[in-house]
Design an enzyme around this catalytic site. Structure first.
Site, PDB file in Angstrom:
ATOM      1  N   CYS A 162      -1.534   9.326   3.853  1.00  0.00           N
ATOM      2  CA  CYS A 162      -1.613   8.892   2.455  1.00  0.00           C
ATOM      3  C   CYS A 162      -2.919   9.362   1.845  1.00  0.00           C
ATOM      4  O   CYS A 162      -3.013   9.586   0.650  1.00  0.00           O
ATOM      5  CB  CYS A 162      -1.494   7.378   2.367  1.00  0.00           C
ATOM      6  N   GLU A 217       0.874  -1.183   0.000  1.00  0.00           N
ATOM      7  CA  GLU A 217       0.000   0.000   0.000  1.00  0.00           C
ATOM      8  C   GLU A 217       0.905   1.225   0.000  1.00  0.00           C
ATOM      9  O   GLU A 217       1.738   1.378   0.896  1.00  0.00           O
ATOM     10  CB  GLU A 217      -0.926  -0.035   1.216  1.00  0.00           C
TER      11      GLU A 217
HETATM   12  P1  NAP Z   1       8.890   4.785   3.398  1.00  0.00           P
HETATM   13  O1  NAP Z   1      10.042   5.671   3.447  1.00  0.00           O
HETATM   14  O2  NAP Z   1       8.570   4.087   2.128  1.00  0.00           O
HETATM   15  O3  NAP Z   1       9.098   3.719   4.577  1.00  0.00           O
HETATM   16  C1  NAP Z   1       8.109   2.760   4.882  1.00  0.00           C
HETATM   17  C2  NAP Z   1       8.760   1.596   5.594  1.00  0.00           C
HETATM   18  O4  NAP Z   1       9.630   0.945   4.669  1.00  0.00           O
HETATM   19  C3  NAP Z   1       9.608   2.003   6.777  1.00  0.00           C
HETATM   20  O5  NAP Z   1       9.473   1.051   7.792  1.00  0.00           O
HETATM   21  C4  NAP Z   1      11.006   1.967   6.192  1.00  0.00           C
HETATM   22  O6  NAP Z   1      12.017   1.759   7.139  1.00  0.00           O
HETATM   23  C5  NAP Z   1      10.894   0.771   5.289  1.00  0.00           C
HETATM   24  N1  NAP Z   1      11.948   0.651   4.283  1.00  0.00           N
HETATM   25  C6  NAP Z   1      12.690   1.631   3.724  1.00  0.00           C
HETATM   26  N2  NAP Z   1      13.565   1.087   2.844  1.00  0.00           N
HETATM   27  C7  NAP Z   1      13.365  -0.253   2.852  1.00  0.00           C
HETATM   28  C8  NAP Z   1      13.952  -1.349   2.181  1.00  0.00           C
HETATM   29  N3  NAP Z   1      14.937  -1.201   1.302  1.00  0.00           N
HETATM   30  N4  NAP Z   1      13.501  -2.591   2.452  1.00  0.00           N
HETATM   31  C9  NAP Z   1      12.510  -2.776   3.345  1.00  0.00           C
HETATM   32  N5  NAP Z   1      11.926  -1.777   4.028  1.00  0.00           N
HETATM   33  C10 NAP Z   1      12.339  -0.524   3.775  1.00  0.00           C
HETATM   34  O7  NAP Z   1       7.536   5.551   3.824  1.00  0.00           O
HETATM   35  P2  NAP Z   1       7.313   6.451   5.089  1.00  0.00           P
HETATM   36  O8  NAP Z   1       8.019   7.748   4.899  1.00  0.00           O
HETATM   37  O9  NAP Z   1       7.549   5.673   6.325  1.00  0.00           O
HETATM   38  O10 NAP Z   1       5.734   6.684   5.002  1.00  0.00           O
HETATM   39  C11 NAP Z   1       5.141   7.651   4.194  1.00  0.00           C
HETATM   40  C12 NAP Z   1       4.644   7.021   2.902  1.00  0.00           C
HETATM   41  O11 NAP Z   1       3.732   5.978   3.206  1.00  0.00           O
HETATM   42  C13 NAP Z   1       3.861   7.996   2.033  1.00  0.00           C
HETATM   43  O12 NAP Z   1       4.200   7.798   0.706  1.00  0.00           O
HETATM   44  C14 NAP Z   1       2.414   7.606   2.299  1.00  0.00           C
HETATM   45  O13 NAP Z   1       1.518   7.968   1.273  1.00  0.00           O
HETATM   46  C15 NAP Z   1       2.546   6.120   2.445  1.00  0.00           C
HETATM   47  N6  NAP Z   1       1.414   5.544   3.184  1.00  0.00           N
HETATM   48  C16 NAP Z   1       0.515   4.795   2.482  1.00  0.00           C
HETATM   49  C17 NAP Z   1      -0.586   4.262   3.120  1.00  0.00           C
HETATM   50  C18 NAP Z   1      -1.599   3.445   2.376  1.00  0.00           C
HETATM   51  O14 NAP Z   1      -2.414   2.772   3.008  1.00  0.00           O
HETATM   52  N7  NAP Z   1      -1.592   3.473   1.051  1.00  0.00           N
HETATM   53  C19 NAP Z   1      -0.762   4.476   4.491  1.00  0.00           C
HETATM   54  C20 NAP Z   1       0.190   5.235   5.179  1.00  0.00           C
HETATM   55  C21 NAP Z   1       1.286   5.762   4.511  1.00  0.00           C
HETATM   56  P3  NAP Z   1      12.997   2.950   7.590  1.00  0.00           P
HETATM   57  O15 NAP Z   1      12.134   3.894   8.359  1.00  0.00           O
HETATM   58  O16 NAP Z   1      13.990   2.251   8.433  1.00  0.00           O
HETATM   59  O17 NAP Z   1      13.555   3.556   6.335  1.00  0.00           O
END
Ligand code: NAP
Length: 517
Positions: A322, A288
C-alpha cells in the site's frame, strides 16, 4: 512476569551470513514437507471440517499447493461471531497484564520460529527473504509494542479531581470484532490487528485473505500455543463474498478492523453503518485502504539517493505494498538526468522465483493480479512513454517485469488509479510547488516522500504534502513500529496509525467515573 523493558524494534536476520542462509534453506525444506496438508477451520473453540477445501498456491510455481484449508459456510461464520460474543464477558474480565503476557509469549514463539515463518511467506505470499524477514520482524514488533501499550492504558494519568470526589477514566474493550487483513502482509497485518484487539480485551473472528490462508493458520497455531483461550478467537477461512458480509452485518459484531482495497473498505463501511433489528450499538469500522503514493524529487535533491529510494519503494515486493511508490514527481531541472539514472537502475532488477536469493523481485500474487497489472501496462502505453518494460512472454507464471512510464499526465489513469504491481509513473513538475500540488492530486493520501536538501522546502512538505506517512530524504516504504505509526488520509482510510500510541484506543471505549467521597 517482570516489568517489560522499553520497546525496541526486532533486529533482522542477516542473510549474508552463510549459517543464516543454510538455516533458511533448512526451514524452506521443513515447510515444503508440509505442503498439501489440510487445515480445518478453528471456530468457537473447536476444529471444523466442511469438506469445501481451497488450494493455496505458491505464486512462484502456481502448480504447487502450499496447503488445503477448509472453507467456512455462512452458518459457521455466524456461529463464530455469536460464540465470540458469548465468550466476551469472560475474556474481558482477564487482566491487562495477563493478556499482555500472552502477546509477549506470541512474540517469543515467532522469534524462535522466524526462519520457518520467513519460508511460509516466501512460498505462500511470494516474498523474497529480506521482504519476509521485515514482515516477521514487524509482526513481533506489533506484539511487543501493543503489550506495552495496553499496560500503559490500564494505568491512565489522573484526571482533574473535584473536591470531595474521586474522578477517573478507564478504558473498556468493545466486544466481538471481525479482523479482515489483506494478502500482502498476511502475517504482520493479520497479527497486528488481531493482537491489538485481543490485548484490549475483545474477542475476534479472523477472516484471512483467500490468497494466504495457510499463514493465517500458522499464526492461529501460535496463538493457541502461547495460551490464548480456544474461544478468544476464531479463524474463519472463506471468501469475502460468502463469509465477509455475514460477519460484517451480524448484529453481535461490535467492530470491524479491515485492511485492504478502497472498494472493499467502502463496502464494509456502508454495510456496517446500517442498523439492524436487535443491534444496540453503532459498529466501529477501522479501515486502512489503498494508496497512490508519490515521491517528489526536487532540483536540490541528492539524485543518486532519490533514484535508489524510488526504485526500492516502487519495485520491492513487486510494488504490492500500500505504501509502494507508484508515482515519481520530478522537478524539470533534473528530470532528464533522473530518468537516465532510473532506467539504468531498474534495468538491473532481477525477477524470478522468490526463494532464489539472486532475485530482487518475485512473482505477483495471482493470475488475476497479473492480468490486472498487464492491462494497466497496456493503458499506460496509450497514455505515456514506456521508459522500461519488456514484452517477454511470461505465460503460465506470475512474473511481471518492472515497468516505468515517463511523461505521465496527472489526468492519466496510471497516475490516478492504484495498480498494485511493479508499474511506476514518472511526471515532470515545473518547480517544487507544482510537485506538491501534483503529489496531492489523487483521492488517496497514504505515504509520500520528498528528496531535497533545502530546509524551506522540507518545512513546506511537512505542512502541505497531505499524507498520513511522510518521509524526507528516504524511501516511502518500510514503516517501523513505534517510529512510524501507520495509516492514511482521504480514500486511504481512517488513519488508525498502526504501531503507534493511538492505535489501541480504536479497540477500546473510555468510561469516566466520578465517585462522591
Ligand atoms: P481486498 O481485495 O480489499 O481484500 C482484503 C480483505 O477483504 C481480504 O481478506 C478479502 O477476502 C476481504 N474481503 C473481500 N470482500 C469482502 C467482503 N465483501 N466482506 C468482507 N471482507 C471482504 O484487498 P487485497 O487485494 O487483499 O489487498 C490489497 C489492497 O490492500 C490494496 O489496495 C492495498 O493498498 C491495501 N492495503 C492497505 C494497507 C494500509 O495499511 N492502508 C496495507 C496493506 C494493503 P478475500 O481474499 O476472501 O476476497
Amino acid at each position: 512476569m517482570p516489568v517489560l523493558s522499553a520497546f525496541v524494534n526486532e533486529p533482522y536476520s542477516d542473510f549474508s551470513k552463510p549459517h543464516v542462509w543454510s538455516a533458511a534453506e533448512a526451514a524452506l525444506r521443513t515447510v515444503r514437507a508440509e505442503f498439501d496438508r489440510e487445515y480445518p477451520l478453528w471456530i468457537a473453540g473447536t476444529a471444523h471440517r466442511t469438506g469445501d477445501i481451497s488450494a493455496s498456491a505458491n505464486p512462484s510455481y502456481p502448480d504447487e499447493v502450499v496447503g488445503r484449508p477448509h472453507k467456512a459456510t455462512a452458518e459457521l461464520a455466524a456461529l463464530a461471531i455469536e460464540d465470540a460474543y458469548a465468550y466476551f464477558p469472560e475474556w474481558r474480565h482477564t487482566s491487562p497484564q495477563y493478556r499482555a503476557d500472552l502477546l509477549i509469549r506470541v512474540a517469543a514463539i515467532l522469534r524462535e520460529r522466524k526462519l520457518e515463518f520467513d519460508a511460509w511467506l516466501v512460498v505462500e505470499a511470494g516474498k523474497t527473504w529480506p521482504e519476509a524477514e521485515a514482515e516477521i520482524a514487524e509482526a513481533i514488533d506489533f506484539c511487543e509494542y501493543y503489550a506495552r501499550e495496553m499496560l500503559r492504558l490500564a494505568d491512565p494519568p489522573p484526571l482533574v479531581q473535584l473536591p470531595g470526589e474521586h474522578d477517573e477514566m478507564v478504558y473498556l474493550p468493545l466486544g466481538a470484532g471481525v479482523i479482515i487483513p489483506p494478502w500482502n502482509f498476511p502475517l504482520a497485518i493479520l497479527a497486528g490487528m488481531t493482537v491489538a484487539a485481543l490485548v484490549a480485551g475483545n474477542t475476534v473472528v479472523i477472516k484471512p485473505s483467500s490468497e494466504t490462508p495457510v499463514i493465517a493458520h500458522k499464526f492461529a497455531e501460535i496463538l493457541r500455543e502461547a495460551g490464548f483461550p480456544p474461544r478468544s478467537f476464531s479463524l474463519c477461512v472463506g471468501s469475502g463474498s460468502v463469509v465477509g458480509d455475514v460477519l460484517v452485518e451480524h448484529v453481535k459484531t461490535r467492530f470491524i478492523s479491515f485492511t485492504g482495497s478502497r472498494d472493499v473498505g467502502l463496502r464494509i463501511n456502508e454495510l456496517a453503518a446500517k442498523h439492524r433489528a436487535g443491534q444496540i450499538w453503532i459498529k466501529r469500522v477501522i479501515a486502512e485502504m489503498g494508496g497512490k503514493d508519490a515521491i517528489v524529487v526536487d532540483r536540490e535533491a541528492d539524485l543518486e539517493s532519490a533514484v535508489a529510494g524510488v526504485t526500492q519503494s516502487a519495485f520491492g515486493y513487486s510494488g504490492q505494498k500500500c505504501s509502494a511508490c507508484s508515482r515519481a514527481i520530478v522537478d524539470e531541472a533534473v528530470y532528464d538526468s533522473f530518468l537516465e539514472m532510473l532506467r539504468a537502475r531498474v534495468e538491473r532488477i532481477t525477477v524470478g522465483p522468490a526463494h532464489d536469493r539472486a532475485n530482487f523481485m518475485g512473482p505477483v500474487i495471482s493470475a488475476s493480479a497479473k492480468k490486472t497489472i498487464t492491462q494497466y501496462v497496456e493503458v499506460g502505453k496509450g497514455e505515456a512513454r514506456m521508459l522500461v518494460g519488456e514484452n517477454k512472454a511470461t505465460d503460465g507464471t506470475y512474473f511481471v517485469p518492472p515497468t516505468v512510464f515517463a511523461d505521465v499526465a496527472s489526468t492519466a489513469r496510471i497516475f490516478q488509479e492504484e495498480i498494485f504491481g511493479p508499474v511506476l509513473a514518472v511526471t515532470k513538475a515545473r518547480d517544487f510547488e507544482h510537485a506538491i500540488e501534483l503529489a496531492n492530486a489523487t483521492v488517496y493520501g497514504l505515504t509520500g516522500a520528498v528528496y531535497t536538501r533545502n530546509p524551506v522546502k522540507i518545512s513546506r512538505a511537512k505542512q502541505d504534502f497531505f499524507v498520513g506517512n511522510l518521509y524526507i530524504n528516504r524511501k516511502c516504504t518500510g514503516a517501523m513500529v513505534g517510529a512510524h505509526p501507520f495509516g492514511g488520509f482521504n480514500m486511504s482510510g481512517t488513519d488508525s496509525k498502526a504501531g503507534g500510541p493511538d492505535y489501541l484506543l480504536q479497540f477500546l471505549q473510555a468510561k469516566a467515573i466520578g465517585e462522591k467521597r
